[in-house]
Design an enzyme around this catalytic site. Structure first.
Site, short mmCIF file in Angstrom:
data_model
loop_
_atom_site.label_atom_id
_atom_site.label_comp_id
_atom_site.label_asym_id
_atom_site.label_seq_id
_atom_site.Cartn_x
_atom_site.Cartn_y
_atom_site.Cartn_z
N GLY A 115 0.87 -1.19 0.03
CA GLY A 115 0.17 0.01 0.08
C GLY A 115 0.90 1.19 0.01
CB CYS A 116 0.37 4.51 -1.23
SG CYS A 116 -1.40 4.97 -0.35
CE1 TYR A 117 -1.21 8.21 4.00
CE2 TYR A 117 -2.83 7.00 3.44
CZ TYR A 117 -2.30 8.13 3.63
OH TYR A 117 -3.24 9.21 3.28
#
Length: 315
Positions: A115-117
């Site tokens: 995921g990006c985070y």
């Protein structure tokens, strides 16, 4: 012979960005599904099983359904959803995680893109735990800011609407119940014993993000100085093409500010170490649609193909 690629979910933001990165590449053949049948399981299954590599750019439930449609044992899957990121049978698609991760990705037929985070968080927390600079039970917390492009189609439409509500002009904190979908991988992949406290914020700009983790040095092993922490990260990511540990003190070039949107359109990640002898903040900055999503997916594909990891990407 060109590699046959199918993007299941090519209408979404991530799928579209992957598609864009294939423009001009003569080593792949893009398989296109009839738009009217893009949600039809039978037709999707046909496309998946006829491909060499399929990208899943779908919600979790749909991604799991796509995997269930596989009959061709040679098909390789690169999943950009949350569905398989902590599944032991899937390789985690962060090549820089450790010295063996690239080989795991290269030899796997099932790859789950971070995921990006989680990308920003893990690139900080994992090396700190792996090198023993912090213990696995350190009470880790994180603050993060992202552009609205990662918020999904409905939210993007609101942000770009002429009738946008007034509160959408302001940074908005969310996931207030501490149940953000990236937390599971953030904990597991980093090697943490406790789920971190995570405070994400979405803001009124399209793409780009930063993820920050603060630390008390007297709770770290050996009470390291910011310079020592920087030295550890520089050594850990030495030679990595996609991760740039920024020179110590480089934030002074922008008057002590780290803006979240200045790496929009770039597929790498920058890491900053700031603070003082008592309190340190480590920050990563990257594009939530680049190293945080489609760029990372293409990087993993390039590893599978045995070509330059940066092929088709912007570094």
């Amino acid at each position: 012979m060109a590699t046959k690629i199918f993007i299941d979910g090519s209408e979404g933001t991530t799928g579209l960005r992957i598609y864009e990165r294939f423009e001009g590449r003569d080593d792949i053949e893009l398989m296109k599904i009839d738009p009217e049948l893009r949600k039809d399981p039978k037709e999707r299954g046909k496309m998946i099983n006829s491909s060499d590599i399929t990208f899943l750019c779908l919600p979790d439930v749909a991604s799991k359904e796509s995997v269930s449609l596989i009959e061709n044992e040679n098909v390789k899957i690169i999943d950009t959803s949350t569905a398989h990121r902590t599944d032991a049978d899937w390789a985690y698609g962060f090549p820089e995680l450790n010295k063996t991760q690239r080989e795991k990705i290269k030899n796997s037929k099932r790859i789950a893109v971070p995921g990006c985070y989680a990308t920003g968080f893990i690139s900080i927390a994992h090396p700190l735990v792996a090198t023993g600079m912090i213990n696995s039970d350190y009470p880790v917390s994180s603050f993060a800011l992202s552009g609205y492009s990662g918020a999904g189609k409905k939210a993007i439409a609101v942000y770009e609407s002429e009738e946008k509500p007034a509160d959408f002009n302001s940074p908005r904190e969310y996931a207030l119940s501490q149940q953000h979908k990236h937390l599971k991988e953030m904990k597991a992949i980093s090697g943490l014993k406790n789920t971190p406290i995570f405070c994400p914020v979405v803001d009124d700009y399209y793409s780009g993000m930063f993820v920050s983790l603060p630390f008390y040095t007297d709770m770290m092993n050996g009470k390291p100085t910011p310079e020592k922490v920087h030295e550890m990260f520089a050594k850990y990511y030495e030679g990595e093409k996609f991760i740039h540990v920024m020179p110590f003190g480089s934030e002074e070039e922008t008057n002590g500010f780290i803006a979240a949107n200045v790496r929009s359109g770039w597929d790498g990640l920058e890491l900053f170490v700031t603070g003082n002898e008592d309190r340190i903040v480590v920050t990563t900055r990257f594009d939530n649609l680049g190293k945080g999503a489609s760029g990372a997916a293409v990087q993993c594909m390039n590893i599978l193909l045995g070509c330059d990891e940066a092929k088709g990407l912007n570094l």
